[in-house]
Write a protein that holds these residues in place. Structure first.
Motif, short mmCIF file in Angstrom:
data_model
loop_
_atom_site.label_atom_id
_atom_site.label_comp_id
_atom_site.label_asym_id
_atom_site.label_seq_id
_atom_site.Cartn_x
_atom_site.Cartn_y
_atom_site.Cartn_z
N ALA A 108 0.79 -1.23 0.00
CA ALA A 108 0.00 0.00 0.00
C ALA A 108 0.82 1.28 0.00
CB ALA A 108 -0.94 0.00 1.20
N ARG A 109 2.12 1.22 0.29
CA ARG A 109 2.88 2.47 0.29
C ARG A 109 3.01 3.01 -1.12
NH1 ARG A 109 8.75 2.81 0.13
NH2 ARG A 109 9.63 1.16 -1.17
N ALA B 108 -7.01 0.00 -10.58
CA ALA B 108 -6.72 -1.31 -9.99
C ALA B 108 -5.68 -1.20 -8.88
CB ALA B 108 -6.25 -2.27 -11.08
N ALA B 109 -4.71 -0.32 -9.06
CA ALA B 109 -3.69 -0.12 -8.03
C ALA B 109 -4.32 0.42 -6.75
CB ALA B 109 -2.60 0.84 -8.54
N MET B 110 -5.23 1.37 -6.87
CA MET B 110 -5.89 1.92 -5.70
C MET B 110 -6.79 0.88 -5.03
SD MET B 110 -4.83 4.89 -5.05
CE MET B 110 -3.65 5.95 -5.89
N ARG B 111 -7.47 0.06 -5.82
CA ARG B 111 -8.28 -1.01 -5.23
C ARG B 111 -7.40 -2.01 -4.49
NH1 ARG B 111 -10.99 -0.74 -10.23
NH2 ARG B 111 -9.90 -2.59 -10.99
N ARG B 112 -6.24 -2.30 -5.06
CA ARG B 112 -5.31 -3.23 -4.42
C ARG B 112 -4.85 -2.69 -3.07
NH1 ARG B 112 0.45 -4.26 -5.09
NH2 ARG B 112 0.89 -6.50 -4.96
N ALA B 113 -4.52 -1.41 -3.03
CA ALA B 113 -4.11 -0.80 -1.76
C ALA B 113 -5.26 -0.76 -0.77
CB ALA B 113 -3.59 0.61 -2.01
N GLY B 114 -6.44 -0.39 -1.22
CA GLY B 114 -7.60 -0.33 -0.33
C GLY B 114 -7.94 -1.69 0.26
N ARG B 115 -7.85 -2.73 -0.56
CA ARG B 115 -8.13 -4.07 -0.05
C ARG B 115 -7.11 -4.47 1.02
NH1 ARG B 115 -10.21 -9.16 -0.80
NH2 ARG B 115 -8.72 -10.87 -0.55
N ALA B 116 -5.83 -4.20 0.78
CA ALA B 116 -4.80 -4.54 1.76
C ALA B 116 -5.03 -3.79 3.07
CB ALA B 116 -3.42 -4.22 1.19
N LEU B 117 -5.39 -2.53 2.98
CA LEU B 117 -5.67 -1.75 4.18
C LEU B 117 -6.88 -2.30 4.92
CD1 LEU B 117 -4.99 1.76 2.64
CD2 LEU B 117 -3.81 0.84 4.65
N ALA C 2 -12.06 8.57 -2.16
CA ALA C 2 -12.93 7.41 -2.37
C ALA C 2 -12.25 6.30 -3.15
CB ALA C 2 -14.20 7.84 -3.11
N LEU C 3 -11.29 6.64 -4.01
CA LEU C 3 -10.57 5.62 -4.76
C LEU C 3 -9.90 4.61 -3.83
CD1 LEU C 3 -8.84 7.97 -7.33
CD2 LEU C 3 -10.55 6.22 -7.89
N LEU C 4 -9.49 5.07 -2.67
CA LEU C 4 -8.85 4.21 -1.67
C LEU C 4 -9.84 3.73 -0.62
CD1 LEU C 4 -5.91 3.25 -0.78
CD2 LEU C 4 -6.03 5.14 0.85
N PHE C 5 -10.69 4.66 -0.14
CA PHE C 5 -11.54 4.34 1.00
C PHE C 5 -12.71 3.42 0.63
CE2 PHE C 5 -9.18 7.78 2.88
CZ PHE C 5 -9.15 7.47 4.22
N GLU C 6 -13.19 3.45 -0.59
CA GLU C 6 -14.30 2.57 -0.95
C GLU C 6 -13.88 1.10 -0.96
OE1 GLU C 6 -16.18 3.98 -4.49
OE2 GLU C 6 -17.12 5.69 -3.47
N PRO C 7 -12.78 0.71 -1.63
CA PRO C 7 -12.38 -0.70 -1.53
C PRO C 7 -11.92 -1.08 -0.12
CG PRO C 7 -10.75 0.57 -2.77
CD PRO C 7 -11.96 1.44 -2.61
N LEU C 8 -11.36 -0.14 0.61
CA LEU C 8 -11.00 -0.39 2.01
C LEU C 8 -12.24 -0.75 2.82
CD1 LEU C 8 -8.79 1.99 4.21
CD2 LEU C 8 -10.79 0.81 5.10
N GLU C 9 -13.26 0.07 2.69
CA GLU C 9 -14.49 -0.14 3.46
C GLU C 9 -15.16 -1.46 3.07
OE1 GLU C 9 -17.25 1.06 6.42
OE2 GLU C 9 -15.34 1.97 5.85
N GLU C 10 -15.20 -1.75 1.79
CA GLU C 10 -15.82 -2.99 1.33
C GLU C 10 -15.09 -4.20 1.91
OE1 GLU C 10 -16.70 -5.41 -2.87
OE2 GLU C 10 -15.93 -3.35 -2.92
N THR C 11 -13.77 -4.17 1.87
CA THR C 11 -12.98 -5.29 2.40
C THR C 11 -13.13 -5.40 3.91
OG1 THR C 11 -11.39 -5.00 0.60
CG2 THR C 11 -10.68 -6.31 2.50
N LEU C 12 -13.08 -4.27 4.59
CA LEU C 12 -13.22 -4.27 6.05
C LEU C 12 -14.53 -4.90 6.46
CD1 LEU C 12 -12.41 -3.36 8.91
CD2 LEU C 12 -13.45 -1.13 8.38
#
Length: 331
Positions: free
Chosen positions: A208-209, A243-252, A279-289
């Motif tokens: 995610a960095r 896709a990169a942002m979704r990947r980071a959001g999922r890991a977070l 939202a590019l980061l926080f939406e996949p983060l929230e979904e995964t969480l």
């Protein structure tokens, strides 16, 4: 060593009818992307602020980096009118030996075992100097004056050149055995994932960095060089950047789900440059969480951007001096 005009210690205010609680703090935030400093008032307001890019040329040595920092501090205090200070609070990238703060930031190769606290004590004699991890200072700042204010249990995170965290439980900073409690960046979220600079594999930080995201996107055919450009292209609909942002959001999201189950958190505040992707980061983060945080108590956690923005770490560094009963246990 650069000469700095030293402000009067806060004790001098007592001689002029003032008092140490009314004195500001010199706050410093040292990361792989920037060196920032501020004069912070007792209520947490940033009165004067400055920042410069962190020099990371291959030829840069530790003393040259120190001179860059010292020159910025000298300029800042001159602009502030050389105020009497209550102390110096610092957030610095890790790892470090704590609390003596011989620092070896993974993303600042010029400093390996650099005696940061000792140098600052020599520069500002008579003032308390307290140094902690930069992500811990973000957590402190957000708990004291930001998104975690009034909450007893929170995690503060930095997602930028690296990924780090700080942990507040029952209203107090948790230091751990070596001062590194809350370091969520090295939770493993993909055992078969990329290697990490810590020597492990599949750490949250490796995925995610900012530089890790850029490298992954370039391997997928994206043509760019910075995390800012990657986020901009994601907003414009570039499929690899998205896709990169979704990947980071999922890991977070995976890491935060684990941390929430372990620590029974109420809120997670995320700052740092990559967090500004929104939202590019926080939406996949929230979904995964929400997929993985399944215990009833874990579902109550909220994940929010750092309320203090880019000043969170500076405000937290100042709180090491202003609120030691909550945030400093080493002296």
């Amino acid at each position: 060593m650069t000469s700095i005009l030293v402000p009067r210690p806060a004790e001098a205010l007592l001689e002029t009818g003032g008092g140490a609680p009314d004195a500001p703090v010199l706050a410093i935030d040292i990361g792989g992307t920037k060196l920032a400093a501020a004069v912070v008032e007792p209520g947490g307001r940033v009165a004067v602020y400055d920042r410069v890019p962190t020099p990371n040329e291959p030829s840069m040595d530790g003393e040259a980096l120190w001179r860059t920092l010292a020159a910025m501090l000298e300029k800042l205090l001159a602009e502030a009118g050389e105020p009497a200070l209550a102390g110096v609070g610092v957030g610095c990238g890790g790892p470090m030996t704590w609390p003596d703060a011989h620092v070896s930031p993974l993303n600042i190769p010029a400093w390996r075992g650099f005696p940061l606290r000792e140098r600052l004590r020599e520069t500002y004699p008579g003032l308390p100097v307290r140094v902690h991890n930069d992500a811990i200072c973000l957590a402190i700042g957000e708990h004291w004056r930001g998104a975690g204010r009034g909450r007893g249990n929170m995690l503060g995170m930095v997602v930028s050149t690296g990924v780090g965290g700080g942990l507040i439980l029952d209203g107090r900073l948790i230091d751990g055995a070596s001062g590194n409690a809350g370091h969520i960046g090295h939770i493993v979220v993909d055992p078969d994932g990329p290697s990490c600079e810590c020597g492990g594999r599949g750490c949250l930080e490796a995925i995610a960095r900012g530089p890790g995201l850029v490298n992954w996107a370039c391997e997928q055919g994206w043509q760019g060089t910075t995390g800012v450009a990657l986020a901009d292209d994601a907003r414009r609909g570039h499929p690899v950047a998205q896709a990169a942002m979704r990947r980071a959001g999922r890991a977070l999201g995976l890491a935060i789900a684990s941390a929430t189950h372990l620590c029974d958190l109420e809120v997670v505040a995320i700052g740092g440059g990559i967090s500004q992707a929104g939202a590019l980061l926080f939406e996949p983060l929230e979904e995964t969480l929400r997929t993985y945080a399944r215990m009833d108590f874990a579902r109550r956690v909220s994940v929010v951007p750092a309320a203090l923005g880019q000043t969170s770490g500076l405000v937290g560094a100042a709180a090491l001096i202003f609120e030691p009963e909550k945030y400093w246990s080493a002296d």
